[in-house]
Write a protein that holds these residues in place. Structure first.
Motif, short mmCIF file in Angstrom:
data_model
loop_
_atom_site.label_atom_id
_atom_site.label_comp_id
_atom_site.label_asym_id
_atom_site.label_seq_id
_atom_site.Cartn_x
_atom_site.Cartn_y
_atom_site.Cartn_z
N TYR A 1 0.74 11.12 8.57
CA TYR A 1 1.70 11.62 7.32
C TYR A 1 1.81 10.17 6.42
N GLU A 2 1.75 10.31 5.29
CA GLU A 2 1.98 8.83 4.35
C GLU A 2 2.70 9.67 3.30
N LEU A 3 3.32 8.41 2.52
CA LEU A 3 3.90 8.92 0.97
C LEU A 3 2.23 8.75 0.33
N CYS A 4 2.61 9.31 -1.12
CA CYS A 4 1.38 9.32 -1.92
C CYS A 4 1.40 7.56 -2.16
N ALA A 5 0.04 7.30 -2.33
CA ALA A 5 0.04 5.83 -2.33
C ALA A 5 -1.26 5.14 -2.83
N GLY A 6 -1.52 4.11 -3.19
CA GLY A 6 -2.71 3.63 -3.93
C GLY A 6 -2.82 2.07 -4.10
N ILE A 7 -3.99 1.78 -4.07
CA ILE A 7 -4.23 0.30 -4.03
C ILE A 7 -4.04 -0.28 -5.48
N VAL A 8 -3.29 -1.55 -5.71
CA VAL A 8 -3.31 -2.08 -7.25
C VAL A 8 -4.62 -2.68 -7.44
N LYS B 1 -1.29 13.90 4.07
CA LYS B 1 -1.86 13.56 5.06
C LYS B 1 -3.35 13.36 5.17
N GLN B 2 -3.86 12.26 5.87
CA GLN B 2 -5.25 11.95 5.66
C GLN B 2 -5.58 11.21 7.09
N PHE B 3 -7.13 11.45 7.38
CA PHE B 3 -7.76 10.84 8.37
C PHE B 3 -7.80 9.26 8.09
N ARG B 4 -7.23 8.44 8.99
CA ARG B 4 -7.30 7.09 8.79
C ARG B 4 -8.17 6.59 10.13
N PRO B 5 -9.23 5.89 9.61
CA PRO B 5 -10.12 5.25 10.49
C PRO B 5 -9.55 4.28 11.45
N GLU C 1 -3.46 12.34 -8.77
CA GLU C 1 -4.98 12.41 -7.88
C GLU C 1 -4.77 13.18 -6.69
N GLU C 2 -3.68 12.53 -5.97
CA GLU C 2 -3.53 12.84 -4.71
C GLU C 2 -2.50 14.20 -4.61
N CYS C 3 -1.66 14.49 -5.35
CA CYS C 3 -0.83 15.47 -4.97
C CYS C 3 -0.64 16.43 -6.09
N ARG D 1 -0.86 7.69 -11.85
CA ARG D 1 -2.34 8.17 -11.64
C ARG D 1 -2.62 8.83 -10.15
N GLU D 2 -1.78 7.95 -9.13
CA GLU D 2 -2.01 8.40 -7.86
C GLU D 2 -1.34 9.68 -7.48
N ILE D 3 -0.19 10.19 -8.12
CA ILE D 3 0.66 11.26 -8.07
C ILE D 3 -0.37 12.31 -8.45
N LYS E 1 3.14 8.66 11.57
CA LYS E 1 3.64 8.46 9.92
C LYS E 1 3.75 6.79 9.91
N THR E 2 3.83 6.71 8.48
CA THR E 2 4.03 5.38 8.10
C THR E 2 5.44 4.76 7.99
N MET E 3 5.79 3.80 8.07
CA MET E 3 7.26 3.32 7.86
C MET E 3 7.72 3.66 6.54
N GLN F 1 -14.98 -5.33 -0.11
CA GLN F 1 -14.02 -5.35 -1.21
C GLN F 1 -12.85 -5.20 -0.77
N TYR F 2 -12.73 -4.45 0.27
CA TYR F 2 -11.18 -4.10 0.89
C TYR F 2 -10.49 -5.22 1.64
N LEU F 3 -11.38 -5.93 2.33
CA LEU F 3 -10.71 -7.03 3.42
C LEU F 3 -11.61 -8.09 3.41
N GLY G 1 -14.76 9.68 -1.87
CA GLY G 1 -14.73 9.91 -0.43
C GLY G 1 -13.22 10.36 -0.10
N GLU G 2 -12.55 10.61 -0.78
CA GLU G 2 -11.10 10.89 -0.30
C GLU G 2 -11.01 12.38 0.05
N LEU G 3 -10.05 12.70 1.27
CA LEU G 3 -10.01 14.03 1.46
C LEU G 3 -8.50 14.00 1.79
N1 LIG Z 1 -9.39 0.33 2.90
C1 LIG Z 1 -10.54 0.86 2.60
N2 LIG Z 1 -11.62 0.68 3.36
C2 LIG Z 1 -12.75 1.06 3.12
O1 LIG Z 1 -13.98 0.84 3.69
C3 LIG Z 1 -12.94 2.04 2.03
N3 LIG Z 1 -13.92 2.35 1.37
C4 LIG Z 1 -13.60 3.11 0.33
N4 LIG Z 1 -12.04 2.97 -0.11
C5 LIG Z 1 -11.49 3.45 -1.05
O2 LIG Z 1 -10.32 2.76 -0.92
C6 LIG Z 1 -9.28 3.76 -1.94
C7 LIG Z 1 -7.87 3.53 -1.39
O3 LIG Z 1 -7.37 4.56 -1.61
P1 LIG Z 1 -5.76 4.36 -2.17
O4 LIG Z 1 -6.28 3.61 -3.53
O5 LIG Z 1 -5.32 5.97 -2.30
O6 LIG Z 1 -5.19 3.62 -1.21
P2 LIG Z 1 -4.62 4.17 0.30
O7 LIG Z 1 -6.03 4.11 1.29
O8 LIG Z 1 -3.58 5.24 0.08
O9 LIG Z 1 -3.63 3.01 0.73
C8 LIG Z 1 -2.38 2.71 0.38
O10 LIG Z 1 -1.59 3.32 1.08
C9 LIG Z 1 -1.36 3.36 2.51
C10 LIG Z 1 -0.22 4.33 3.13
O11 LIG Z 1 0.65 3.81 2.53
C11 LIG Z 1 -1.06 1.72 2.86
O12 LIG Z 1 -1.07 1.34 4.05
C12 LIG Z 1 -2.04 0.86 2.04
O13 LIG Z 1 -1.53 -0.50 2.16
C13 LIG Z 1 -2.10 1.12 0.45
O14 LIG Z 1 -3.15 0.51 -0.10
C14 LIG Z 1 -10.00 5.25 -1.88
O15 LIG Z 1 -10.61 5.28 -2.78
C15 LIG Z 1 -10.92 5.04 -0.97
O16 LIG Z 1 -11.89 5.76 -0.87
C16 LIG Z 1 -11.75 2.34 1.20
N5 LIG Z 1 -10.63 1.75 1.48
#
Ligand SMILES: Nc1nc(=O)c2ncn([C@@H]3O[C@H](COP(=O)(O)OP(=O)(O)O[C@H]4O[C@H](CO)[C@@H](O)[C@H](O)[C@H]4O)[C@@H](O)[C@H]3O)c2[nH]1
Ligand SMILES: [Mg+2]
Length: 222
Positions: A101-108, A59-63, A125-127, A121-123, A200-202, A16-18, A176-178
């Motif tokens: 360390y990252e900015l508050c962010a979310g996928i579209v 701040k979050q764990f990034r696999p 939910e996350e902060c 919404r991200e602000i 940190k991110t750029m 779903q993500y890639l 699953g967000e922490l």
């Molecule tokens: N990537 C992924 N793989 C999974 O397997 C996977 N499995 C579940 N998820 C879910 O996707 C959602 C992703 O969370 P966000 O919408 O908050 O997006 P971010 O992870 O913060 O990513 C943003 O900010 C980053 C830092 O600036 C940038 O690098 C990214 O480009 C930018 O999109 C969460 O609900 C997570 O549980 C996965 N997400």
């Protein structure tokens, strides 16, 4: 937060993500191929708390970051012959090497919402801050990962006060967000931006610099 156990590495051809693809094309008469992935566009938000004169970041764990370090330290875990199935990994690295360390962010990922609505919404939910849509300022947008995903990230600026704090934030546990919310005092922010011992991110570095040029001079006049 920083305990990661029972690691195992498996194949991922698409999700779903890639979605990985290979493009064949001819450029100025030369045949080429390029491997890339389609992924979501995203928004990120520089948050400045005026009551406390600090930036609010997460701040979050990034696999993906963790596994970069894993390959550097234990390359044998990435050997191709083992990639067809799930392979247990040794618990050889502390989770902290994958925390950034990252900015508050979310996928579209919701076509019915504007970028601004997704950012608000991200602000929350996350902060944990309730930010009125109209106060959000668009800074700019840019392409991230131009070699691999090329996705667009749009950067916003949000000013908050302690009165706007509605919850603790921390992300959506059901997804699953922490997420740990971290405050960086303005006076320490440029040292933080260039200190490589804080991964940190750029976006963090760029937006802190943007603030120095575009917002900080006005603060000093007050
Ligand atoms: N990537 C992924 N793989 C999974 O397997 C996977 N499995 C579940 N998820 C879910 O996707 C959602 C992703 O969370 P966000 O919408 O908050 O997006 P971010 O992870 O913060 O990513 C943003 O900010 C980053 C830092 O600036 C940038 O690098 C990214 O480009 C930018 O999109 C969460 O609900 C997570 O549980 C996965 N997400
Ligand atoms: Mg996020």
């Amino acid at each position: 937060m920083e305990s990661v156990e029972d690691l195992s590495l498996g194949p991922c051809t698409a999700s779903q993500y890639l979605r990985p693809f290979r493009l064949r094309y001819r450029q100025n008469g030369i045949s080429k191929i390029w491997d890339f992935m389609r992924s979501h566009d995203s928004v990120s938000i520089l948050i400045f708390n005026t009551s406390r004169q600090c930036f609010v970041v997460v701040k979050q764990f990034r696999p993906a970051v963790y596994m970069c370090e894993m390959e550097r330290k234990c390359p044998q875990n990435f050997e191709r012959k083992k990639q067809e199935t799930w392979n247990p990994l040794p618990n050889s690295l502390p989770a902290s090497v994958g925390v950034t360390y990252e900015l508050c962010a979310g996928i579209v990922d919701k076509p019915e919402l504007s970028l601004e609505e997704i950012a608000c919404r991200e602000i929350l939910e996350e902060c944990g801050y309730e930010v009125p849509l109209a106060t959000l300022k668009r800074i700019t947008s840019y392409r991230s990962g131009v070699g691999v995903t090329g996705s667009k990230q749009t950067l916003f600026y949000a000013e908050v006060t302690d009165e706007m704090k509605a919850s603790e934030g921390g992300g959506q546990p059901e997804e699953g967000e922490l997420i740990e919310v971290v405050e960086i005092p303005l006076k320490d922010s440029m040292d933080f931006a260039y200190n490589e011992s804080f991964p940190k991110t750029m976006g963090v570095i760029f937006s802190f610099m943007w603030f120095q040029t575009n917002v900080a001079p006005n603060l000093l006049e007050n």
